[in-house]
Motif scaffolding. Structure first.
Motif, PDB file in Angstrom:
ATOM      1  N   MET A  62       0.815  -1.207   0.000  1.00  0.00           N
ATOM      2  CA  MET A  62       0.000   0.000   0.000  1.00  0.00           C
ATOM      3  C   MET A  62       0.858   1.271   0.000  1.00  0.00           C
ATOM      4  SD  MET A  62      -3.156   0.978   2.410  1.00  0.00           S
ATOM      5  CE  MET A  62      -4.113  -0.353   1.727  1.00  0.00           C
ATOM      6  N   VAL A  63       1.866   1.297   0.871  1.00  0.00           N
ATOM      7  CA  VAL A  63       2.715   2.488   0.946  1.00  0.00           C
ATOM      8  C   VAL A  63       3.525   2.643  -0.348  1.00  0.00           C
ATOM      9  CG1 VAL A  63       4.645   3.576   2.182  1.00  0.00           C
ATOM     10  CG2 VAL A  63       2.811   2.464   3.464  1.00  0.00           C
ATOM     11  N   GLY A  64       3.922   1.491  -0.906  1.00  0.00           N
ATOM     12  CA  GLY A  64       4.702   1.522  -2.153  1.00  0.00           C
ATOM     13  C   GLY A  64       3.925   2.111  -3.312  1.00  0.00           C
ATOM     14  N   ALA A  65       2.589   2.018  -3.234  1.00  0.00           N
ATOM     15  CA  ALA A  65       1.769   2.505  -4.329  1.00  0.00           C
ATOM     16  C   ALA A  65       1.517   4.007  -4.257  1.00  0.00           C
ATOM     17  CB  ALA A  65       0.431   1.751  -4.326  1.00  0.00           C
ATOM     18  N   LEU A  66       1.975   4.638  -3.161  1.00  0.00           N
ATOM     19  CA  LEU A  66       1.751   6.077  -3.007  1.00  0.00           C
ATOM     20  C   LEU A  66       2.707   6.859  -3.888  1.00  0.00           C
ATOM     21  CD1 LEU A  66       1.395   6.276   0.892  1.00  0.00           C
ATOM     22  CD2 LEU A  66      -0.434   6.586  -0.809  1.00  0.00           C
ATOM     23  N   PRO A  67       2.296   8.059  -4.283  1.00  0.00           N
ATOM     24  CA  PRO A  67       3.204   8.883  -5.093  1.00  0.00           C
ATOM     25  C   PRO A  67       4.492   9.183  -4.333  1.00  0.00           C
ATOM     26  CG  PRO A  67       1.027   9.895  -4.902  1.00  0.00           C
ATOM     27  CD  PRO A  67       1.034   8.719  -4.021  1.00  0.00           C
ATOM     28  N   ILE A  68       5.586   9.323  -5.049  1.00  0.00           N
ATOM     29  CA  ILE A  68       6.876   9.618  -4.418  1.00  0.00           C
ATOM     30  C   ILE A  68       6.851  11.012  -3.808  1.00  0.00           C
ATOM     31  CG2 ILE A  68       9.353   9.947  -4.932  1.00  0.00           C
ATOM     32  CD1 ILE A  68       8.953   7.796  -7.116  1.00  0.00           C
ATOM     33  N   GLY A  69       7.584  11.183  -2.713  1.00  0.00           N
ATOM     34  CA  GLY A  69       7.668  12.509  -2.099  1.00  0.00           C
ATOM     35  C   GLY A  69       6.608  12.757  -1.062  1.00  0.00           C
ATOM     36  N   GLY A  70       5.881  11.731  -0.658  1.00  0.00           N
ATOM     37  CA  GLY A  70       4.837  11.883   0.346  1.00  0.00           C
ATOM     38  C   GLY A  70       5.402  11.871   1.761  1.00  0.00           C
ATOM     39  N   THR A  71       4.488  11.833   2.708  1.00  0.00           N
ATOM     40  CA  THR A  71       4.901  11.919   4.109  1.00  0.00           C
ATOM     41  C   THR A  71       4.565  10.641   4.865  1.00  0.00           C
ATOM     42  OG1 THR A  71       2.792  12.946   4.577  1.00  0.00           O
ATOM     43  CG2 THR A  71       4.672  14.409   4.282  1.00  0.00           C
ATOM     44  N   LEU A  72       4.375   9.551   4.151  1.00  0.00           N
ATOM     45  CA  LEU A  72       4.119   8.277   4.806  1.00  0.00           C
ATOM     46  C   LEU A  72       5.257   7.339   4.444  1.00  0.00           C
ATOM     47  CD1 LEU A  72       1.920   7.028   6.584  1.00  0.00           C
ATOM     48  CD2 LEU A  72       0.831   6.179   4.505  1.00  0.00           C
ATOM     49  N   HIS A  73       6.032   6.934   5.456  1.00  0.00           N
ATOM     50  CA  HIS A  73       7.217   6.106   5.202  1.00  0.00           C
ATOM     51  C   HIS A  73       7.094   4.788   5.933  1.00  0.00           C
ATOM     52  CE1 HIS A  73       8.861   9.863   3.741  1.00  0.00           C
ATOM     53  NE2 HIS A  73       8.552  10.421   4.898  1.00  0.00           N
ATOM     54  N   MET A  74       7.659   3.755   5.310  1.00  0.00           N
ATOM     55  CA  MET A  74       7.675   2.455   5.979  1.00  0.00           C
ATOM     56  C   MET A  74       8.661   2.497   7.144  1.00  0.00           C
ATOM     57  SD  MET A  74       5.617   0.265   4.712  1.00  0.00           S
ATOM     58  CE  MET A  74       6.218  -1.368   5.165  1.00  0.00           C
ATOM     59  N   SER A  75       8.278   1.868   8.245  1.00  0.00           N
ATOM     60  CA  SER A  75       9.225   1.708   9.347  1.00  0.00           C
ATOM     61  C   SER A  75      10.244   0.662   8.923  1.00  0.00           C
ATOM     62  CB  SER A  75       8.456   1.247  10.583  1.00  0.00           C
ATOM     63  OG  SER A  75       9.324   0.678  11.506  1.00  0.00           O
ATOM     64  N   PRO A  76      11.531   1.028   8.872  1.00  0.00           N
ATOM     65  CA  PRO A  76      12.508   0.070   8.365  1.00  0.00           C
ATOM     66  C   PRO A  76      12.636  -1.156   9.274  1.00  0.00           C
ATOM     67  CG  PRO A  76      13.552   2.173   8.967  1.00  0.00           C
ATOM     68  CD  PRO A  76      12.123   2.306   9.281  1.00  0.00           C
ATOM     69  N   ILE A  77      12.933  -2.261   8.647  1.00  0.00           N
ATOM     70  CA  ILE A  77      13.136  -3.510   9.390  1.00  0.00           C
ATOM     71  C   ILE A  77      14.618  -3.654   9.699  1.00  0.00           C
ATOM     72  CG2 ILE A  77      13.030  -6.025   9.213  1.00  0.00           C
ATOM     73  CD1 ILE A  77      10.283  -5.010   9.267  1.00  0.00           C
TER      74      ILE A  77
END
Lengths: 535, 351
Positions: free
Chosen positions: A342-357
């Motif tokens: 879902m997050v990957g499908a968002l436009p680049i430059g947004g304010t929602l980031h995956m919590s890194p593993i």
């Protein structure tokens, strides 16, 4: 009101969980829907807005008690609670008043005070104090001062309500979240057996982690765990439904309008989405210190300048709902995968980031990563079992938080102030100083960390070694050294010492040290330099 | 007539101390609580009624205790000394001193509430009155003792019904016996902790009527439903844990305030004090007709200010008495232990 006061006394008189639940059940069985709604509202910690200025309240209470203001203040210092001080000081009228309901007292007496000018407030209050007695008056005063609290956790309340209503605890806690107005109709809906009614705007109950106290090996194989940074921000759920975005804090507060940049990105999310994550101040791909975020938290409206000074983002941890479907029973692994998609499908430059593993091929690697938390501006690590569902509340076993070892400094007690509540009349609120050349500079306040026995010893020391009194504050002869623990250090222009520490608390009393053995400001500055992370 | 020295309240003319906190040659003692009765003095003058408990307290120094009846006058180096009941505990006295027509009364600790275990407080007319101020704030207003005892007995009843032992904590000397006197023995057996037992025997010897009690040996196994009276230091001790399911309560004036009650972390707090509350304190001062009041241990600052505002001559007196503490079994005093709260107060040069 009498029944509610009796509930208060019953809860106050027992420390046993069983006894508390039984008292709650008995109360709700006998209460009208209106009373029950108000009781729940107060029990979950909702408070009427400040109705009366504290200074007015004190003045009128002193007047009703027939004592001068200074004596009222002395009494307040000793009792440590304004509502109780008033209850103890204002004489009770002998003839027993008629008992009106809790809802009547709140709706007809308490809330109207907000719309009344001070002169009329005074008349109304003096009349109220004449009408109420004992615990009922104390409870009313607690409500007026906005400090009402009953020793009941949300969990116990939910258990009791589930017992009374025959609705599942999950449904009850869901219905207690979000926005609702206490009313009889609302309570009737809470009781409704059809649980498919969840208000569309509501978040899910947050799943919380326990602090890790056992050995890592006790958790089993490290690769059965998802390890992430424990970010230092505001835990929140982003709810996207019916074309609208709602941000809920863990305290179930709606953060509407506070994080416009996050809401903007959320518009690209499909309807029926709920993401659990952390709101942080964020710049150039990394979080900013918590103190930066604080500048945003404290504002209701966010101006352009603040928006560009402290940009924010959400770090996404978990996906709780997708396409309107509740995913919480799915495994962490599956939910994480869905979240990434879902997050990957968002436009680049947004304010929602995956919590890194963080790599968890071995516990050693995990340990090593934790040591680097501070440089990442994280509080430590989160460890979530890959097969775990998203639970409700705090449950032992599947989610653990493993914070970094705190920083510590030896500091000297220089000011003391008496505490409140169960610490009333005791000097329990301390200010500590470290050396700056030949002088002691105050640098942190701490209220917790000592045992009751130690508090008494310090209290005794304070009384015997007071140099000066400024109102409730005493300047204490430097003599006691304590080790203070804290989570982080910041430069600060607001503090005399030039530094500010996060979550300071007393970790132990260094009875083996003299004031001259305490640390210096330079030591702390060195810590600051060492922890200034480069992410 | 009296001044504070390193060792205590000293009478120059008579060359004796009242309630010294260090060993001195000659001590006149108001009552047997350890912040007023110090070991190792050359002689002790107490009220007749207080001889038994004082001797018990003094151990090896017991034979140095001498009693005098209430109301009798004795002259030491020209100072006329007499004692009047203070209503605090068995044998507690107010010491009246008279020299050249000037009268001082040192009241030690006192209360005016009814208490069947000791002689009732009497107002003594004087020029200078030395008063405690343990509960010298208007928030402290005692409920009627009979209501408090009704509450204690009701709590005991509840515990019997629930199959629990009742553990009631109060000072071993004074409070414990007052509690015993207020218990309803028809509810169940009454047991006492060792520290309470010794003192209770002395109360009975002095003719105080108390319900039958048994020594509480934890090992013996108890009938549930018993009431056990013990000093606060027993709370949470291994001894207390041996009694199985129980409910705990603390009887003290401090229990009036919720914060103090929660801090004690007992199940119940009963407001029962052997000190005067605010109205009683002011009433007592008024009844002495004193034109000058010296205020010791407690809320000296507020009490002094209040009295001054009312036109009395009032000063704080920095002593080491502790009054009623909310944490220990009894007021404990020695050279290091006591903590008078005198900072910022207006301590008087007393003559």
């Amino acid at each position: 009101m009498k029944a509610f006061a009796e509930l208060y006394d019953a809860i106050d008189a027992t420390t046993a969980t069983q006894g508390k639940v039984a008292a709650l059940v008995a109360y709700f069985r006998g209460a009208s829907s209106e009373d029950a709604a108000w009781a729940i509202s107060f029990l979950v910690g909702r408070r009427p807005k400040r109705l009366i200025r504290s200074s007015d309240l004190r003045a009128w209470a002193a007047e009703a008690a027939g004592i001068p203001d200074w004596l009222f203040e002395e009494s307040y210092t000793q009792a440590g609670d304004l509502a109780e001080t008033i209850s103890l000081l204002v004489p009770e009228v002998e003839d027993a008043p008629s008992d009106m309901s809790l809802a009547w007292w709140v709706e007809q007496r308490l809330l109207p005070l907000a719309r009344t000018d001070p002169a009329d407030q005074r008349v109304a209050l003096l009349a109220i104090w004449r009408t109420l007695r004992g615990t009922a008056r104390f409870v009313f005063n607690k409500l007026i001062t906005g400090s009402f609290r009953m020793g009941v956790s949300d969990g116990l309340l939910v258990r009791a309500l589930a017992q009374v209503t025959d609705v599942s605890t999950d449904a009850i806690s869901h219905r207690l979240m979000g926005q609702w107005e206490p009313s009889g109709a609302w309570y009737d809906r809470l009781k409704h057996p059809d649980t498919d009614d969840a208000d569309w705007s509501r978040p899910y109950p947050f799943y919380l982690a326990y602090p890790l106290e056992q050995e890592l090996a006790a958790l089993g194989a490290s690769d059965e765990w998802q390890v992430e940074w424990k970010w230092d921000g505001i835990r929140a759920q982003l709810v996207r439904r019916r074309g609208k975005t709602l941000l809920w804090s863990r305290g179930e507060e709606l953060l509407a309008g506070r994080f416009p940049e996050v809401e903007q990105t959320a518009e690209f999310l499909p309807d029926g989405t709920v993401i659990d994550g952390e709101l942080v101040a964020w710049r150039d791909g990394a979080p900013l210190p918590f103190s930066e975020l604080q500048r945003r938290i404290n504002r209701k409206t966010i101006g352009k300048k603040l928006l560009s000074d402290v940009p924010c983002a959400m770090i996404a941890y978990d996906l709780l709902e997708r396409g309107g479907e509740d995913l919480r029973a799915n495994s962490m692994r599956d939910r994480r995968e869905a979240l990434a998609t879902m997050v990957g499908a968002l436009p680049i430059g947004g304010t929602l980031h995956m919590s890194p593993i963080i790599a968890s091929h071995s516990w050693e690697a995990v340990s090593e990563a934790r040591a680097g938390s501070r440089a990442m501006r994280a509080e430590g690590l989160m460890m979530k079992r890959l097969i775990s569902p998203y639970g409700v509340g705090r449950k032992v076993g599947d989610w653990w938080k493993w914070k970094v070892t705190p920083l510590t400094v030896d500091a000297v007690l220089v000011y003391a102030q008496s505490g409140h509540g169960r610490r009333a009349g005791l000097y329990t609120d301390y200010t500590f100083a470290v050396w700056d050349g030949e002088s002691l500079v105050p640098f942190a306040k701490a209220y917790s960390g000592l045992t009751d026995v130690e508090i008494r010893e310090v209290d005794r020391y304070v009384r015997q070694n007071t140099l000066e009194k400024f109102g409730p504050v005493r300047t204490v002869k430097p003599g006691l050294v304590f080790e203070l623990a804290f989570e982080g250090i910041q430069e600060s222009t607001r503090h005399k010492s030039g530094i500010a520490v996060r979550f300071p608390r007393i970790s132990r009393w260094r009875t083996d040290k003299l004031p001259r053995d305490a640390d210096s400001l330079e030591t702390i500055r060195a810590m600051l330099r060492a922890t200034k992370g480069v992410a | 007539m009296l001044r504070v020295t390193e060792s205590g309240l000293y009478c120059d003319a008579g060359d004796f101390f009242i309630d010294p906190w260090r060993p001195v040659a000659r001590a006149v003692v108001t009552h047997a609580h350890s912040d007023h009765l110090t070991w190792g003095c050359g002689s002790y003058l107490v009220s007749d009624r207080g001889v038994g408990v004082s001797r018990e307290r003094l151990g090896q120094y017991a034979d140095r205790v001498e009693g005098m009846p209430f109301g009798e006058v004795r002259t030491i180096n020209g100072v006329r000394i007499s004692m009047f009941p203070a209503g605090h505990i068995l044998g507690s006295a107010q010491v009246r001193l008279e020299l050249n027509g000037e009268v001082w009364v040192a009241s030690g600790d006192y209360k005016t509430d009814p208490d069947p275990t000791c002689d009732a407080w009497e107002p003594v007319r004087c020029h200078t009155f030395i008063t405690e101020s343990t509960f010298g704030l208007p928030i402290y207003r005692w409920p009627a003792p009979r209501d408090v005892f009704a509450g204690i007995n009701a709590w005991w009843h509840e515990n019997v019904a629930a199959g629990r032992t009742s553990l009631l904590f109060g000072y071993g000397l004074g409070k414990a016996q007052r509690l015993l006197a207020g218990l309803d023995p028809s509810i169940g057996p009454i047991l006492v902790h060792g520290a309470v037992d010794r003192m209770t025997a002395l109360y009975r010897e002095a003719g105080v009527d108390l319900p039958p009690t048994e020594y509480a040996t934890a090992q013996r196994g108890l009938s549930t439903g018993a009431m056990i009276v013990a000093p606060p230091s027993a709370d949470g001790s291994a001894w207390a844990r041996k009694f199985g399911p129980n409910s705990t309560a603390f009887a003290s004036g401090w229990m009036l305030v919720r914060g103090a009650r929660r801090r004690r972390s007992v199940d119940r707090g009963f407001t029962l004090s052997d000190h005067v509350d605010w109205p009683q304190l002011l009433g007592a001062i008024d009844a002495t007709g004193a034109e000058r009041v010296l205020v010791t241990h407690g809320f000296t600052g507020p009490v002094v200010r209040w009295l001054r505002d009312k036109g009395l001559q009032a000063d704080a007196l920095a002593t080491r008495y502790e009054g009623e503490r909310d944490d220990a079994s009894e007021p404990a005093s020695d050279a290091t232990g006591a903590s008078p709260d005198v900072a910022g107060d207006t301590s008087a040069g007393v003559q």
